[in-house]
Design an enzyme around this catalytic site. Structure first.
Site, PDB file in Angstrom:
ATOM      1  N   CYS A 132      31.716  31.468  42.433  1.00 18.90           N
ATOM      2  CA  CYS A 132      32.961  32.222  42.303  1.00 18.90           C
ATOM      3  C   CYS A 132      34.159  31.329  42.597  1.00 18.90           C
ATOM      4  O   CYS A 132      34.556  31.137  43.745  1.00 18.90           O
ATOM      5  CB  CYS A 132      32.941  33.423  43.254  1.00 18.90           C
ATOM      6  SG  CYS A 132      34.449  34.391  43.135  1.00 18.90           S
ATOM      7  N   CYS A 142      37.049  33.085  44.380  1.00 17.72           N
ATOM      8  CA  CYS A 142      36.897  33.311  45.833  1.00 17.72           C
ATOM      9  C   CYS A 142      37.083  32.011  46.596  1.00 17.72           C
ATOM     10  O   CYS A 142      37.678  31.992  47.655  1.00 17.72           O
ATOM     11  CB  CYS A 142      35.507  33.832  46.199  1.00 17.72           C
ATOM     12  SG  CYS A 142      34.728  34.875  45.011  1.00 17.72           S
ATOM     13  N   ASP A 143      36.515  30.927  46.078  1.00 14.58           N
ATOM     14  CA  ASP A 143      36.390  29.719  46.895  1.00 14.58           C
ATOM     15  C   ASP A 143      37.255  28.547  46.440  1.00 14.58           C
ATOM     16  O   ASP A 143      37.409  27.577  47.176  1.00 14.58           O
ATOM     17  CB  ASP A 143      34.916  29.248  46.880  1.00 14.58           C
ATOM     18  CG  ASP A 143      33.985  30.307  47.452  1.00 14.58           C
ATOM     19  OD1 ASP A 143      34.438  31.067  48.322  1.00 14.58           O
ATOM     20  OD2 ASP A 143      32.818  30.381  47.023  1.00 14.58           O
TER      21      ASP A 143
END
Ligand code: NAP
Length: 350
Positions: free
Chosen positions: A168, A171-172
């Site tokens: 992801c 997200c990261d």
């Protein structure tokens, strides 16, 4: 008293089902998922995959423009403060999901932030257990648990999860370890294009490693990635190993040619992002619902969301191995709500 309808899942299918069943006075109860580290890693936190994406350009009703004032007025302030200012670029995935959730709540949907981990479909009312140990009974169930990102399954990939391996980018991607460093994305679909393009905001360079010589992704997404100066594609290549060590995490990948596996190359990178498709989230069903050979829930009757178990309906990506779009998920969530309502009336449960 059993619930009329329990909806499991909180992506577009779950919220559309909630909006429709709430407006039909069925007082739906949604289990939106639990806030656990395991769910974070699998991408199954509340609000589903769309909450992990950036701009949504293809959801009808949200052309580019400034939605900011509308978001300020319609989303509860306690949540709005964490969403940041609106970008002016249509709607973002997290914004769209919060709007859908709020719409469902406005019509009286009750929401519980927990996972359903067990379900017994052999008796009626159906009995479900949650991660936190509660039991809930329901006359009908709508399964809208979506799908989660796949990994290649390499031991080295597993070893460096949270140390440079991710599925992801949204997200990261902004983490310090990925900034101004080369990164690798594996896959050739829309997810790979989206992840790679997104990562160019942070990375010094992004390699897309794809096993064939053409992308599966839509033309618009492929063209955008191919035109990006920071992106280089390694065609006809697959990941042989994710390289790294205990202290630094990922330091690179070794790729090998899919044409001639004696040809290998090492690429230096601090991050590796898997974007190779999805697996439907059905493990909690313990094989009680019929699926197709890829594990997606089967609808035995065309254009109906009924499953092989009477009173159980499925909507969204968990039952869709073909379209997998936010709009089709929301559409089938509406269908499942109407199918559940008619079934409950026919059986005299409401
Ligand atoms: P996908 O379309 O199924 O693509 C998966 C990609 O991973 C394919 O290129 C596939 O290669 C590759 N792959 C699969 N298994 C592999 C393996 N073991 N080793 C190496 N490569 C492997 O999945 P997706 O990209 O996640 O997209 C899923 C759906 O979501 C699609 O319908 C897509 O349109 C949609 N989506 C839309 C957007 C958007 O519109 N903004 C963004 C993301 C996703 P092959 O091509 O060789 O099979």
């Amino acid at each position: 008293m059993p619930e009329n309808v329990v909806i499991i899942g909180s992506g577009p299918a779950g919220w559309a089902a909630a909006i429709y069943t709430a407006r039909a006075n069925l007082e739906p109860l949604v289990y939106e998922g639990a806030l656990t580290e395991e769910n974070r890693q699998k991408g199954t936190l509340p609000l589903g995959q769309l909450a992990l994406t950036t701009e949504v350009e293809n959801y009808p009703g949200f052309p580019a423009g400034d939605l900011g004032a509308y978001l300020d007025n319609s989303i509860d302030k306690s949540k709005r403060q964490y969403m940041g200012p609106h970008s002016g670029e249509g709607v973002s995935g997290p914004e769209l999901m919060e709007l859908m959730r709020q719409q469902a709540v406005n019509f009286g949907t009750r929401v519980i932030t927990d996972d359903i981990v067990e379900i017994d479909l052999n008796k009626h009312p159906f009995v479900m257990k949650t991660l936190s140990g509660e039991t809930v009974e329901a006359n009908s169930v709508i399964i809208a648990t979506g799908a989660s990102a796949n990994y290649l399954g390499l031991e080295s990939e597993d070893k460096f999860k949270n140390m440079g391996v991710s599925a992801c980018a949204v997200c990261d991607g902004a983490l310090p370890r990925f900034r101004d460093k080369p990164l690798v994305v594996v896959g050739g679909g829309d997810s790979a294009m989206e992840e790679a393009t997104f990562l160019t905001k942070f990375a010094s360079k992004v390699y897309i490693v794809h096993r064939r010589d053409e992308f599966r992704a839509s033309k618009i997404m492929s063209d955008r990635a191919l035109a990006d100066e920071k992106i280089e594609v390694k065609w006809n290549s697959e990941i042989d190993e994710v390289l790294g060590d205990e202290t630094s995490g990922v330091t690179g990948v070794r790729i090998k040619s899919t044409k001639d596996d004696s040809q290998t190359e090492e690429i230096e990178a601090t991050g590796y992002f898997a974007a190779i498709g999805h697996t439907p989230n059905t493990s909690f069903l313990n094989n009680q619902i019929t699926t197709n050979d890829k594990g997606y829930i089967l609808w035995p009757v065309s254009h109906r969301t009924n499953t092989n178990i009477e009173g159980v309906f499925a909507a969204g990506d968990v039952a869709d191995d073909h379209y997998k779009q936010a709009i089709t998920a929301a559409g089938s969530g509406c269908q499942a709500a109407l199918d559940a309502e008619r079934w409950l009336v026919t059986k005299g449960h409401v």
